[in-house]
Design a protein around this motif. Structure first.
Motif, PDB file in Angstrom:
ATOM      1  N   ASN A 100       0.542  -1.163  -0.024  1.00  0.00           N
ATOM      2  CA  ASN A 100       0.110  -0.080   0.094  1.00  0.00           C
ATOM      3  C   ASN A 100       0.774   1.263   0.008  1.00  0.00           C
ATOM      4  O   ASN A 100       1.521   1.349   0.923  1.00  0.00           O
ATOM      5  N   THR A 101       0.546   2.103  -0.968  1.00  0.00           N
ATOM      6  CA  THR A 101       1.209   3.496  -0.942  1.00  0.00           C
ATOM      7  C   THR A 101       0.169   4.581  -0.969  1.00  0.00           C
ATOM      8  O   THR A 101      -1.013   4.381  -1.131  1.00  0.00           O
ATOM      9  N   PRO A 102       0.561   5.791  -0.121  1.00  0.00           N
ATOM     10  CA  PRO A 102      -0.436   6.577   0.039  1.00  0.00           C
ATOM     11  C   PRO A 102      -0.933   7.383  -1.219  1.00  0.00           C
ATOM     12  O   PRO A 102      -2.145   7.716  -1.235  1.00  0.00           O
ATOM     13  N   TYR A 103       0.071   7.400  -2.351  1.00  0.00           N
ATOM     14  CA  TYR A 103      -0.650   7.649  -3.481  1.00  0.00           C
ATOM     15  C   TYR A 103       0.026   6.883  -4.672  1.00  0.00           C
ATOM     16  O   TYR A 103       0.938   6.247  -4.609  1.00  0.00           O
ATOM     17  N   SER A 104      -0.648   6.887  -5.660  1.00  0.00           N
ATOM     18  CA  SER A 104      -0.190   6.208  -7.071  1.00  0.00           C
ATOM     19  C   SER A 104      -0.904   6.813  -8.268  1.00  0.00           C
ATOM     20  O   SER A 104      -2.079   7.315  -8.140  1.00  0.00           O
ATOM     21  N   LEU A 105      -0.284   6.595  -9.452  1.00  0.00           N
ATOM     22  CA  LEU A 105      -0.917   6.928 -10.704  1.00  0.00           C
ATOM     23  C   LEU A 105      -1.815   5.794 -10.996  1.00  0.00           C
ATOM     24  O   LEU A 105      -1.685   4.675 -10.780  1.00  0.00           O
ATOM     25  N   GLY A 106      -2.576   6.234 -12.182  1.00  0.00           N
ATOM     26  CA  GLY A 106      -3.439   5.256 -12.894  1.00  0.00           C
ATOM     27  C   GLY A 106      -2.976   5.071 -14.095  1.00  0.00           C
ATOM     28  O   GLY A 106      -3.865   4.958 -15.041  1.00  0.00           O
ATOM     29  N   LEU A 107      -1.983   4.570 -14.356  1.00  0.00           N
ATOM     30  CA  LEU A 107      -1.300   4.189 -15.647  1.00  0.00           C
ATOM     31  C   LEU A 107      -1.939   2.948 -16.323  1.00  0.00           C
ATOM     32  O   LEU A 107      -2.314   2.887 -17.578  1.00  0.00           O
ATOM     33  N   ASP A 108      -2.074   2.004 -15.275  1.00  0.00           N
ATOM     34  CA  ASP A 108      -3.034   0.772 -15.842  1.00  0.00           C
ATOM     35  C   ASP A 108      -4.352   1.286 -16.298  1.00  0.00           C
ATOM     36  O   ASP A 108      -5.018   0.437 -17.095  1.00  0.00           O
ATOM     37  N   TRP A 109      -5.003   2.119 -15.570  1.00  0.00           N
ATOM     38  CA  TRP A 109      -6.423   2.566 -16.099  1.00  0.00           C
ATOM     39  C   TRP A 109      -6.331   3.152 -17.380  1.00  0.00           C
ATOM     40  O   TRP A 109      -7.257   2.970 -18.354  1.00  0.00           O
ATOM     41  N   PHE A 110      -5.365   4.121 -17.581  1.00  0.00           N
ATOM     42  CA  PHE A 110      -4.879   4.714 -18.883  1.00  0.00           C
ATOM     43  C   PHE A 110      -4.937   3.706 -19.969  1.00  0.00           C
ATOM     44  O   PHE A 110      -5.525   3.813 -21.083  1.00  0.00           O
ATOM     45  N   VAL A 111      -4.055   2.722 -19.835  1.00  0.00           N
ATOM     46  CA  VAL A 111      -3.730   1.551 -20.737  1.00  0.00           C
ATOM     47  C   VAL A 111      -4.867   1.068 -21.294  1.00  0.00           C
ATOM     48  O   VAL A 111      -5.333   0.897 -22.484  1.00  0.00           O
ATOM     49  N   VAL A 112      -5.674   0.411 -20.183  1.00  0.00           N
ATOM     50  CA  VAL A 112      -6.867  -0.389 -20.368  1.00  0.00           C
ATOM     51  C   VAL A 112      -7.903   0.449 -21.099  1.00  0.00           C
ATOM     52  O   VAL A 112      -8.512  -0.149 -22.378  1.00  0.00           O
ATOM     53  N   SER A 113      -8.153   1.526 -20.604  1.00  0.00           N
ATOM     54  CA  SER A 113      -9.350   2.430 -20.959  1.00  0.00           C
ATOM     55  C   SER A 113      -9.092   2.857 -22.556  1.00  0.00           C
ATOM     56  O   SER A 113      -9.862   2.868 -23.422  1.00  0.00           O
ATOM     57  N   LEU A 114      -7.872   3.148 -22.690  1.00  0.00           N
ATOM     58  CA  LEU A 114      -7.660   3.782 -24.154  1.00  0.00           C
ATOM     59  C   LEU A 114      -7.528   2.483 -25.239  1.00  0.00           C
ATOM     60  O   LEU A 114      -8.065   2.741 -26.327  1.00  0.00           O
ATOM     61  N   PHE A 115      -7.117   1.462 -24.749  1.00  0.00           N
ATOM     62  CA  PHE A 115      -7.061   0.233 -25.627  1.00  0.00           C
ATOM     63  C   PHE A 115      -8.317   0.016 -26.045  1.00  0.00           C
ATOM     64  O   PHE A 115      -8.695  -0.296 -27.259  1.00  0.00           O
ATOM     65  N   PHE A 116      -9.383  -0.335 -25.266  1.00  0.00           N
ATOM     66  CA  PHE A 116     -10.751  -0.837 -25.368  1.00  0.00           C
ATOM     67  C   PHE A 116     -11.518   0.153 -26.038  1.00  0.00           C
ATOM     68  O   PHE A 116     -12.249   0.044 -26.878  1.00  0.00           O
ATOM     69  N   SER A 117     -11.294   1.510 -25.790  1.00  0.00           N
ATOM     70  CA  SER A 117     -12.083   2.661 -26.232  1.00  0.00           C
ATOM     71  C   SER A 117     -11.700   2.705 -27.717  1.00  0.00           C
ATOM     72  O   SER A 117     -12.664   2.912 -28.379  1.00  0.00           O
ATOM     73  N   ALA A 118     -10.366   2.701 -27.896  1.00  0.00           N
ATOM     74  CA  ALA A 118     -10.143   2.786 -29.259  1.00  0.00           C
ATOM     75  C   ALA A 118     -10.408   1.719 -30.180  1.00  0.00           C
ATOM     76  O   ALA A 118     -11.134   1.611 -31.335  1.00  0.00           O
ATOM     77  N   LEU A 119     -10.309   0.474 -29.548  1.00  0.00           N
ATOM     78  CA  LEU A 119     -10.869  -0.905 -30.274  1.00  0.00           C
ATOM     79  C   LEU A 119     -12.444  -0.640 -30.615  1.00  0.00           C
ATOM     80  O   LEU A 119     -12.794  -1.334 -31.702  1.00  0.00           O
ATOM     81  N   VAL A 120     -13.283  -0.130 -29.689  1.00  0.00           N
ATOM     82  CA  VAL A 120     -14.781  -0.259 -30.025  1.00  0.00           C
ATOM     83  C   VAL A 120     -15.004   1.036 -30.919  1.00  0.00           C
ATOM     84  O   VAL A 120     -15.639   0.608 -32.027  1.00  0.00           O
ATOM     85  N   PHE A 121     -14.558   2.081 -30.696  1.00  0.00           N
ATOM     86  CA  PHE A 121     -15.020   3.396 -31.260  1.00  0.00           C
ATOM     87  C   PHE A 121     -14.568   3.682 -32.529  1.00  0.00           C
ATOM     88  O   PHE A 121     -15.029   4.324 -33.319  1.00  0.00           O
ATOM     89  N   ILE A 122     -13.357   3.311 -32.736  1.00  0.00           N
ATOM     90  CA  ILE A 122     -12.443   3.456 -34.051  1.00  0.00           C
ATOM     91  C   ILE A 122     -13.169   3.019 -35.279  1.00  0.00           C
ATOM     92  O   ILE A 122     -13.489   3.433 -36.232  1.00  0.00           O
ATOM     93  N   PRO A 123     -13.567   1.541 -35.080  1.00  0.00           N
ATOM     94  CA  PRO A 123     -14.168   0.898 -36.369  1.00  0.00           C
ATOM     95  C   PRO A 123     -15.658   1.432 -36.329  1.00  0.00           C
ATOM     96  O   PRO A 123     -15.986   1.379 -37.420  1.00  0.00           O
ATOM     97  N   LEU A 124     -16.156   1.619 -35.094  1.00  0.00           N
ATOM     98  CA  LEU A 124     -17.539   1.989 -35.205  1.00  0.00           C
ATOM     99  C   LEU A 124     -17.699   3.460 -35.927  1.00  0.00           C
ATOM    100  O   LEU A 124     -18.614   3.600 -36.821  1.00  0.00           O
ATOM    101  N   GLU A 125     -16.992   4.554 -35.660  1.00  0.00           N
ATOM    102  CA  GLU A 125     -17.059   5.699 -36.397  1.00  0.00           C
ATOM    103  C   GLU A 125     -16.561   5.401 -37.675  1.00  0.00           C
ATOM    104  O   GLU A 125     -17.216   6.347 -38.600  1.00  0.00           O
ATOM    105  N   LYS A 126     -15.767   4.471 -38.076  1.00  0.00           N
ATOM    106  CA  LYS A 126     -15.156   4.428 -39.562  1.00  0.00           C
ATOM    107  C   LYS A 126     -16.280   3.971 -40.357  1.00  0.00           C
ATOM    108  O   LYS A 126     -16.745   4.425 -41.596  1.00  0.00           O
ATOM    109  N   ALA A 127     -17.192   2.897 -39.542  1.00  0.00           N
ATOM    110  CA  ALA A 127     -18.468   2.259 -40.263  1.00  0.00           C
ATOM    111  C   ALA A 127     -19.447   3.311 -40.373  1.00  0.00           C
ATOM    112  O   ALA A 127     -20.408   3.313 -41.409  1.00  0.00           O
TER     113      ALA A 127
END
Length: 366
Positions: A100-127
């Protein structure tokens, strides 16, 4: 095809290579770079499998772009960052129990969220996109930077929001009302939470547009000239803290259960992205029940008669109650987006963050 033309494969390789390198760093420094709350959502095996997929795709797409002679420098960046990720341990990085640390960054949240957001919305917006535009449209780098900031600093945002909302909530305690709300089924609490939060958010949203010093922060969000799934990320840090706190406050004061609040948090994340997406679908009567792309796009329209309408992010009913509902019945969409005077909002995340604090500068107009 010319070698100078932008290549999807090259840029996707660069994106996946960078995300893979970030993922490896998360394995090396989990206490500092990963969010404690988000770690509860996924397993270590899931993270390793996702990292493997990112590495493989970064190598394959980058190699393909290089062989085709398309954006070779960008493709080499993708292959290079993926190679560095492998040299740093790749999917085989081992770590001890996470402390446990008092503070931490959410780099894992950024990686997973950007990966799946791009995976879903880039093809949707293209089509299904209303406007034919590349994901690499002007200022996309600025919006990725905003996406990065809001996700990586998620714990600090939560700390700031919780600090002032919990103090106010403690002063406005309603034990009988809380007990009555918590006695309801979770689905009923969820619906009530959506309405209460949207009413609070829409009220603050209207204040952003009508109080000059608040508008200077909110103008950053409206400065985007291109609407897509990524455009909604362009929000000043001060606005993020104010909005999240103002929306969370009634939910805490009224005592909604954690399950109902968590369900609302999931909804707001999904709907905020969807509302800005470049999707030209018509939803018929649903457009009067839920906030969907055409509804919110009109809020971003670069037209004087739409600067004070459509503040809700979930329910058009809220705008109807506030007298700020406006949606063309002919199914039309805005022709332009952004503030009325685009030159009053500078380009780039750092200059946009400094803009509200600079006296004497031209003030952005809605």
């Amino acid at each position: 095809m010319t070698p100078n033309r932008r290549s999807w494969t090259a840029h996707l390789s660069a994106l996946l290579g960078a995300l893979s390198l970030a993922g490896v760093l998360c394995f090396h420094f989990p206490e500092l770079l990963t969010s404690r709350d988000f770690r509860r959502v996924y397993t270590e095996d899931f993270a390793r499998q996702l990292l493997l997929v990112g590495l493989v795709l970064a190598f394959l797409l980058g190699t393909l772009a290089i062989l085709r002679g398309r954006n070779r420098r960008v493709a080499l960046l993708g292959v290079g960052t993926a190679t560095l990720a492998v040299l740093l341990g790749g999917t085989d990085v081992q770590f001890d129990a996470i402390g446990n640390t008092p503070y931490s960054l959410g780099l894992d949240w950024f990686v997973v969220s950007l990966f799946f957001s791009a995976l879903v919305f880039i093809p949707l917006e293209k089509a299904l996109g209303r406007i034919e535009q590349s994901p690499l449209r002007p200022e996309w780098r600025t919006d990725v930077a905003y996406f990065f900031m809001s996700h990586v600093l998620v714990q600090f945002i939560l700390i700031l929001v919780t600090a002032w909302t919990s103090q106010i909530a403690a002063l406005a305690a309603f034990p009988a009302l809380k007990a009555a709300i918590q006695s309801l089924p979770v689905w009923a609490q969820f619906l009530m939470a959506v309405f209460c939060a949207d009413l609070a958010q829409a009220s603050l949203h209207r204040a952003y547009h009508n109080i000059p010093w608040l508008w200077r922060f909110h103008a950053v969000h409206h400065s985007s000239r291109h609407m897509d799934w990524l455009a909604g990320s362009r929000i000043h840090f001060v606005e993020i803290v104010l909005t999240r706190g103002f929306v969370l406050l009634p939910l805490v004061v009224l005592g909604f259960s954690p399950a109902a609040i968590n369900a609302y948090v999931i909804l707001v994340g999904l709907q905020a992205v969807l509302a800005h997406a470049n999707l030209g679908l018509r939803f018929g009567w649903l457009e009067y029940l839920l906030v969907l792309p055409r509804y919110h796009h009109w809020h971003h329209a670069r037209q004087p008669d739409y600067v004070d309408v459509n503040y809700a992010i979930h329910l058009p009913l809220v705008d109807m109650l506030m007298g700020t509902f406006k949606l063309p019945r002919d199914g039309s969409w805005p022709q332009e987006y952004g503030v009325l005077k685009p030159e009053t909002v500078p380009a780039g995340i750092w200059r946009q963050h400094l803009m509200p604090f600079r006296p004497g500068k031209a003030r952005p107009e809605a």
